[in-house]
Design a protein around this motif. Structure first.
Motif, PDB file in Angstrom:
ATOM      1  N   MET D   1       8.912  21.275  11.606  1.00  0.00           N
ATOM      2  CA  MET D   1       7.853  20.908  10.104  1.00  0.00           C
ATOM      3  C   MET D   1       8.395  21.896   9.541  1.00  0.00           C
ATOM      4  O   MET D   1       9.459  23.351  10.016  1.00  0.00           O
ATOM      5  CB  MET D   1       6.666  21.187  11.125  1.00  0.00           C
ATOM      6  N   SER D   2       8.215  22.290   8.149  1.00  0.00           N
ATOM      7  CA  SER D   2       8.796  23.711   7.521  1.00  0.00           C
ATOM      8  C   SER D   2       8.750  24.804   8.218  1.00  0.00           C
ATOM      9  O   SER D   2       7.028  25.318   8.301  1.00  0.00           O
ATOM     10  CB  SER D   2       7.758  23.068   6.148  1.00  0.00           C
ATOM     11  N   ASP D   3       9.542  26.132   8.361  1.00  0.00           N
ATOM     12  CA  ASP D   3       9.289  27.237   8.837  1.00  0.00           C
ATOM     13  C   ASP D   3       8.815  28.053   7.535  1.00  0.00           C
ATOM     14  O   ASP D   3       9.246  28.143   6.365  1.00  0.00           O
ATOM     15  CB  ASP D   3      10.277  27.472   9.402  1.00  0.00           C
ATOM     16  N   ARG D   4       7.887  28.443   7.638  1.00  0.00           N
ATOM     17  CA  ARG D   4       7.243  29.272   6.760  1.00  0.00           C
ATOM     18  C   ARG D   4       8.201  30.359   6.280  1.00  0.00           C
ATOM     19  O   ARG D   4       7.911  31.542   7.556  1.00  0.00           O
ATOM     20  CB  ARG D   4       5.391  29.340   7.337  1.00  0.00           C
ATOM     21  N   GLY D 121       4.296  14.117  15.780  1.00  0.00           N
ATOM     22  CA  GLY D 121       3.191  13.777  17.503  1.00  0.00           C
ATOM     23  C   GLY D 121       3.005  15.069  17.976  1.00  0.00           C
ATOM     24  O   GLY D 121       2.495  15.777  18.011  1.00  0.00           O
ATOM     25  N   ARG D 122       4.153  15.989  18.254  1.00  0.00           N
ATOM     26  CA  ARG D 122       4.215  17.127  18.494  1.00  0.00           C
ATOM     27  C   ARG D 122       3.604  18.759  18.175  1.00  0.00           C
ATOM     28  O   ARG D 122       2.291  19.093  17.918  1.00  0.00           O
ATOM     29  CB  ARG D 122       4.984  18.084  18.829  1.00  0.00           C
ATOM     30  N   ASP D 126       0.734  19.787  18.469  1.00  0.00           N
ATOM     31  CA  ASP D 126      -0.100  21.774  18.839  1.00  0.00           C
ATOM     32  C   ASP D 126      -0.634  22.306  17.253  1.00  0.00           C
ATOM     33  O   ASP D 126      -1.546  23.123  18.132  1.00  0.00           O
ATOM     34  CB  ASP D 126       1.783  22.125  18.430  1.00  0.00           C
ATOM     35  N   ARG D 127      -0.496  21.597  16.688  1.00  0.00           N
ATOM     36  CA  ARG D 127      -1.169  21.986  14.827  1.00  0.00           C
ATOM     37  C   ARG D 127      -2.896  21.635  14.878  1.00  0.00           C
ATOM     38  O   ARG D 127      -3.777  22.178  14.120  1.00  0.00           O
ATOM     39  CB  ARG D 127      -0.143  22.127  14.282  1.00  0.00           C
ATOM     40  N   VAL D 128      -2.812  20.838  15.464  1.00  0.00           N
ATOM     41  CA  VAL D 128      -4.301  19.639  15.611  1.00  0.00           C
ATOM     42  C   VAL D 128      -5.378  19.290  16.575  1.00  0.00           C
ATOM     43  O   VAL D 128      -6.633  20.234  17.347  1.00  0.00           O
ATOM     44  CB  VAL D 128      -4.500  18.934  14.250  1.00  0.00           C
TER      45      VAL D 128
END
Lengths: 208, 208, 208, 208
Positions: D1-4, D121-122, D126-128
DNA sequence: GACTAAGCGAGACGGTACGTCGCGTCTTAAA
DNA sequence: TTTAAGACGCGACGTACCGTCTCGCTTAGTC
C-alpha cells in the motif's frame, strides 16, 4: 552546443567532464536508443538538472560526447609526395574511426537528429565537416601542383565524393568499412578530377 | 514488414490503405518525429490496435509508407546510347525524389532506424538497394560494351560511389540536391572505372 | 443466464457443453482473472461469436460454469435424528465445496460481479441461495419438532448466520475452511435459536 | 500500500490528497468498475504517472481511498455495562458504514480483489480486520467478567460470527442492512458463547 | 571569518506516447 | 441458419523518458 568552456569555478568543469565521460561510456555499451539522461545522471553522480543546465537534450549531449572522441583523431594530412596515398590516409582515418565502437553505432543513432535539427546539423557542419574540408584543401593543392588533379577541382564536391560512400556503407548498404573502400573511393575521385584522360567531354558540365 | 495478405476480405486492404495514406500525409506535414501511431490512428479512423496488428512500430509503418512513394519512381533505365547520360538519369531519379517533401525529410528521420535496426535495414536493403543495384547492372554492361567502363567494374562499389554523395549531402553536408550533384558523381564514377587513362596504377588494389 | 436448455439442434447442446467444460477447466487452472473469452473459444474449438450468442459476458459464463459443479453437490438433508448433526452436514457441504479448487478461487473471483450486477445477483439468489434455503427448511422444522429450535426461528436469518461466517472466512479473514468452522457456526446458531437452556450440550465444543 | 512518507515537501501530501479525494468522489458517483486511473488523474489534475508512483494499480488506490473513510468510524467500544448492547454497537457501526454509499458499493466491487490478491488481502487484514478484532477483545473480556460469555470464548470465531452474516447479506443474500441484522447476529453469538443456561434472557429477542 | 549567492544533489511532478490486453461487434464463407 | 474464423473499434492499462520545477546543502569568493 554547450558553451562556457572555461569557468571560474572548478566544479563546473569537473561535473561537465563527468557527464561527458559517462555519456561516452554509455554510448560504448549500448546504442543511442538506450542512452538516457537519467542513466547519464546516475552514472556520473550528477543531477539531471545539471545536465539540462548545459545541454538542450540528450542529442546535443551525445553529439558533444562523440565529437570529443572524434576530433583529435583527425590529424592534418602530411605531405608524403603521393596524392593518392594522402587521400587514402585522409579518408581511411574516417573509415577506421567509424569501424570501431562506439563511433559507428553512435553515428548511426545520431545521424537522423543531425540531419533533422538545424542546431545539430550546424554544429556538425561547423565542428566536423568544415574543419575536415579545410584539412583537405592543402592535399588538393599539392595534388594540383603535382598534376594529379585538375586546377578547377571542386573542393566541396570532392569532399562529398570521398566521404559519401563511406557513410552510405555505414548507414545503408552495410559493412565492411575497410581500406578497400577507402582506396576505391580515392581512385574514383582521382579519376574524376584528373586532368588527363578521354573523359574531358566538352558537354560535360552542361547544366540541367 | 507488413505481410501483404491476399485477402478475401476487402476491409483488410481498405484499412491498410487508409493507414498508409494517413501516414504519408502526416509525414508530408511534419517530420518523422511528429509522426505518432496515435495520430495515424486518429486521422485514418482506424484503431491503434489495427495498426499494431500489421506493423511492429511506427518506424516500420513509416518505412513502408515512404517506400510506396519511392519504388514506382524508379523505372528501369533505358538504353539511350550514352553511358554518362544513362548514369545521370539513374542517379538523378534519386536526387529528384529526395529533393521534394516528404521523401527527403522522411529519409532524414528514418535513416537512424534503418541504420540501427537489423529488420529495417534488411527491409531497405532488400526492397530498395538490391533492386536498384539490379537495375544498374544493364547500364554497366552496356557501358562496358561501349568501352566506357572497365570490364572488371565493381557493381557494388560503383553503386555506392553514385549514391553515397547524394545521401551525404542530404544528411550531413546540406543542400542543394540538384542535377549538378548527379553529374558530378557520375563523372567521378566514369573517371574511376574508365578503361583509359594513366590512373591504371598496378599497385592500385593492394590490400591493407 | 443461458436459457435454451433443450434444442432441436444437437450442435447447440454440443457446443454449449464444450464451452462450459473448457470454462471449468480454465477456472481450475487459473483464477477468474485469467479466464478469457478468447481462451475459452480457443480451448473449446468454438468461435467467440458462439459464446457471446449464449452468454452476455464472461462473468455469466463463469457463473454458469461453476454452478454446474456446485448444484449437484448439495443433496437434500436427510433426517438423522440430530439437529446439530444435520446442520453441520448442511453447512459442511458448502465448506468442503469451497475448500477445494476451483470452487473457492472461482467464488472469490466472481463475488464482486455477483454482488454488483443485478442479473448475476439474481441468478445466484434464484439458483443457489433460495434452493438452499428451501433445503434447510425441513431441517429447521425437524429441529423445532425436536425442541432443539424455537418455533419462531427466522429461516432467513438462520441461513445467513450459518453461511455468513463461511464466506467471511473465504473472502476476508482467511483460511482455514474446515469442519471446526462448520461446527462453530452451527453451535452459534443453535445457541441463538434454541429454546432457553436446552443447548448446553456437553460434547459441544469438542474441537478437531 | 502507499507508504505514507513524512515529507519535507508539501507537494507530496497535496497531490496525495487530491488523488485520494478524487478517487472517493468517483467511487461515490459510480462503482469500482467505472473507476479508472485515467479518470482519477483527470479529476485530480495530477499526472497518471504520479498515481502509479504511489499505488501499484487502481485496486490498491481504491482500497486506500475507502479505508480512509472507514477507519475513523470505528471508535473503541465503550463500557456501557451491557454486553449485548456493546456487541450490537460494535457490529452496527459496520452495518451502518456499509449501508451508505460509497462504502457498500465500493466493498462489493473490491471484495474480489481483496479475496484474490495476497497483497490486498493482507492489507485489509492488517489494517481493518486485526484492529477491529483487537477492539473487540475488551468487550469480550468484560462480557466474560460479567458472566455473559464463557471464559474460553474464541475471539476469532466470534468475530467471524458477528461480521460474516453482515457481509453475506451485503454481497449475496441482499438487503436490508439494518439494526435488526446487528441484533440478530449478536443474539446468535451470545447464544453460542454464553455459559450454559445463563442465556435465558427473558427480554432476549422479540423478533420483527 | 562570516556572508552571500551561484551551482548543485535530489527527486517529485505534468505530460506524451508507447505498445498491450481483452472486450464485444461485425463480416464473410463453409457446412 | 448456424457456425468457425478472425478483423476491427474501443477503452484502459501500466511503462518509459522527457524536460520542468522546487527544495535545501555545499562551496567559493567577497567584504
Amino acid at each position: 552546443m554547450s558553451d562556457r568552456i572555461q569557468s571560474p569555478d572548478a566544479r563546473l568543469e569537473r561535473s561537465r567532464q563527468a557527464i561527458l565521460d559517462s555519456t561516452r561510456e554509455l554510448l560504448a555499451e549500448g546504442d543511442v536508443g538506450s542512452l538516457t539522461v537519467e542513466s547519464v545522471a546516475a552514472r556520473s553522480g550528477v543531477a539531471k538538472t545539471t545536465i539540462y543546465r548545459r545541454w538542450r537534450d540528450k542529442w546535443e549531449l551525445a553529439l558533444d560526447a562523440v565529437m570529443i572522441d572524434w576530433l583529435p583523431r583527425f590529424d592534418d594530412p602530411v605531405d608524403v609526395g603521393d596524392t593518392r596515398e594522402e587521400l587514402i590516409t585522409f579518408i581511411d582515418s574516417v573509415v577506421r574511426s567509424l569501424a570501431v565502437p562506439p563511433q559507428g553505432p553512435a553515428m548511426r543513432g545520431l545521424i537522423s537528429r543531425i540531419a533533422t535539427e538545424p542546431d545539430l546539423g550546424r554544429a556538425y557542419l561547423d565542428r566536423v565537416i568544415e574543419p575536415r574540408r579545410e584539412q583537405l584543401k592543402p592535399v588538393i593543392e599539392r595534388g594540383i601542383a603535382r598534376g594529379d588533379l585538375r586546377p578547377d577541382t571542386d573542393l566541396r564536391l570532392l569532399h562529398e565524393l570521398l566521404l559519401g560512400p563511406v557513410f552510405y556503407r555505414l548507414l545503408l548498404s552495410g559493412p565492411p568499412l575497410d581500406r578497400d573502400l577507402s582506396a576505391g573511393v580515392v581512385d574514383a575521385v582521382l579519376g574524376a578530377f584528373s586532368p588527363r584522360g578521354a573523359r574531358s567531354n566538352p558537354k560535360r558540365r552542361a547544366r540541367r
